[in-house]
Motif scaffolding. Structure first.
Motif, short mmCIF file in Angstrom:
data_model
loop_
_atom_site.label_atom_id
_atom_site.label_comp_id
_atom_site.label_asym_id
_atom_site.label_seq_id
_atom_site.Cartn_x
_atom_site.Cartn_y
_atom_site.Cartn_z
N LEU A 32 3.28 92.34 -11.43
CA LEU A 32 2.94 93.59 -12.09
C LEU A 32 1.73 94.22 -11.42
CD1 LEU A 32 3.98 94.12 -15.49
CD2 LEU A 32 1.76 95.12 -15.00
N CYS A 33 1.87 95.48 -11.04
CA CYS A 33 0.77 96.17 -10.37
C CYS A 33 -0.32 96.50 -11.39
CB CYS A 33 1.26 97.44 -9.71
SG CYS A 33 -0.12 98.44 -9.07
N ARG A 34 -1.57 96.20 -11.00
CA ARG A 34 -2.70 96.48 -11.89
C ARG A 34 -3.69 97.46 -11.27
NH1 ARG A 34 -5.76 90.70 -11.15
NH2 ARG A 34 -5.98 90.85 -8.91
N THR A 35 -3.29 98.08 -10.17
CA THR A 35 -4.22 98.98 -9.48
C THR A 35 -4.28 100.34 -10.18
OG1 THR A 35 -3.72 97.75 -7.47
CG2 THR A 35 -4.83 99.82 -7.16
N LEU A 36 -5.19 101.20 -9.73
CA LEU A 36 -5.62 102.38 -10.48
C LEU A 36 -4.51 103.22 -11.10
CD1 LEU A 36 -8.01 104.02 -11.46
CD2 LEU A 36 -7.90 105.32 -9.34
N SER A 37 -3.54 103.67 -10.30
CA SER A 37 -2.52 104.57 -10.86
C SER A 37 -1.75 103.88 -11.98
CB SER A 37 -1.53 105.02 -9.77
OG SER A 37 -2.22 105.78 -8.82
N CYS A 38 -1.38 102.64 -11.75
CA CYS A 38 -0.63 101.91 -12.78
C CYS A 38 -1.53 101.58 -13.97
CB CYS A 38 -0.01 100.64 -12.20
SG CYS A 38 1.37 101.00 -11.09
N ALA A 39 -2.81 101.35 -13.70
CA ALA A 39 -3.74 101.09 -14.80
C ALA A 39 -3.87 102.34 -15.67
CB ALA A 39 -5.09 100.66 -14.24
N CYS A 48 -1.80 97.30 -5.59
CA CYS A 48 -0.84 98.38 -5.36
C CYS A 48 0.40 97.96 -4.55
CB CYS A 48 -1.55 99.51 -4.63
SG CYS A 48 -0.51 100.94 -4.37
N LEU A 49 1.57 98.29 -5.10
CA LEU A 49 2.84 97.98 -4.43
C LEU A 49 3.46 99.25 -3.85
CD1 LEU A 49 4.25 95.41 -7.00
CD2 LEU A 49 3.50 94.92 -4.67
N ALA A 50 2.62 100.28 -3.68
CA ALA A 50 3.03 101.53 -3.03
C ALA A 50 4.09 102.28 -3.80
CB ALA A 50 3.47 101.26 -1.59
N SER A 51 4.01 102.20 -5.11
CA SER A 51 4.91 102.97 -5.95
C SER A 51 4.08 103.69 -7.01
CB SER A 51 5.94 102.03 -6.58
OG SER A 51 6.90 102.77 -7.29
N CYS A 52 2.94 104.21 -6.55
CA CYS A 52 1.90 104.72 -7.46
C CYS A 52 2.37 105.90 -8.31
CB CYS A 52 0.68 105.14 -6.66
SG CYS A 52 0.27 104.01 -5.35
N GLY A 53 3.32 106.67 -7.83
CA GLY A 53 3.78 107.83 -8.58
C GLY A 53 4.71 107.48 -9.72
N PRO A 85 3.73 102.75 -14.95
CA PRO A 85 3.48 101.39 -14.50
C PRO A 85 4.74 100.77 -13.90
CG PRO A 85 3.54 101.47 -16.91
CD PRO A 85 3.71 102.87 -16.41
N MET A 86 4.54 99.88 -12.97
CA MET A 86 5.70 99.31 -12.29
C MET A 86 5.49 97.83 -12.01
SD MET A 86 4.88 98.52 -8.92
CE MET A 86 6.46 98.61 -8.09
N MET A 87 6.60 97.14 -11.79
CA MET A 87 6.49 95.75 -11.35
C MET A 87 7.63 95.44 -10.40
SD MET A 87 7.57 93.32 -14.54
CE MET A 87 9.02 93.63 -15.54
S1 FES Z 1 -1.16 101.72 -8.18
FE1 FES Z 1 0.59 100.68 -8.90
S2 FES Z 1 1.99 100.93 -7.28
FE2 FES Z 1 0.18 101.85 -6.52
#
Ligand code: FES
Length: 159
Positions: A82-89, A124-129, A132-134
């Motif tokens: 599970l992505c926890r980076t900024l956009s997904c957060a 980040c898994l490069a799906s920021c747009g 939330p994603m996993m």
């Molecule tokens: S911040 Fe979640 S995929 Fe980039």
């Protein structure tokens, strides 16, 4: 028993190495191939690849520890990253994590007792747009909601 590539994978590695200017450049695909065969990259596997490519085990280990796509210990049959980076957060990934932990008893960094699931929080898994994603094994699941997660988990529990 020590790690060896299967004959097919060894021959694939030999072909792969020929496509690069030097053996070291084939490190990433070699690691990926080893992980697919073995499930994860133990120190023994890393050392084998270092020997195959004529590079130091420390260098191989540095690469393995840099990329979250490389696993150093076994993972579940379905490995949830599970992505926890900024956009997904900002899109509320913490609610998805909490739901997975509460409802499905998943624990970060652990495999469920039946070996079916493991959970990892990654960058980040490069799906920021589409957060939330996993990522589950090699597939992306995007625009997650609690309902979508429940549908996915029900499906995975039946497979
Ligand atoms: S911040 Fe979640 S995929 Fe980039």
């Amino acid at each position: 028993m020590s790690f060896q590539f299967t004959p097919d994978n060894k021959s694939r590695l030999d072909d792969l190495v020929k496509k690069y200017p030097n053996k070291q450049a084939a490190l990433l695909p070699a690691l990926w191939m080893a992980q697919r065969q073995n499930g994860y990259l133990s120190l023994e596997v890393q050392e084998h690849i270092a020997n195959e490519l004529g590079i130091s085990p420390v260098h191989v280990h540095g690469v393995v520890t840099f990329y979250t796509m490389f696993k150093q210990k076994p993972v579940g049959r379905f490995h949830l990253q599970l992505c926890r980076t900024l956009s997904c957060a900002l899109c509320g990934c913490e609610h998805i994590v909490a739901h997975l932990k509460e409802k499905y008893k998943l624990k970060e960094g652990e495999i469920t007792p039946d070996g079916r699931f493991s959970l990892e929080l990654v960058e980040c898994l490069a799906s920021c747009g589409t957060g939330p994603m996993m990522q589950v094994n090699e597939a992306y699941f995007e625009g997650l909601t609690i309902e979508k997660v429940d549908l996915l988990m029900q499906k995975l529990m039946k497979e």
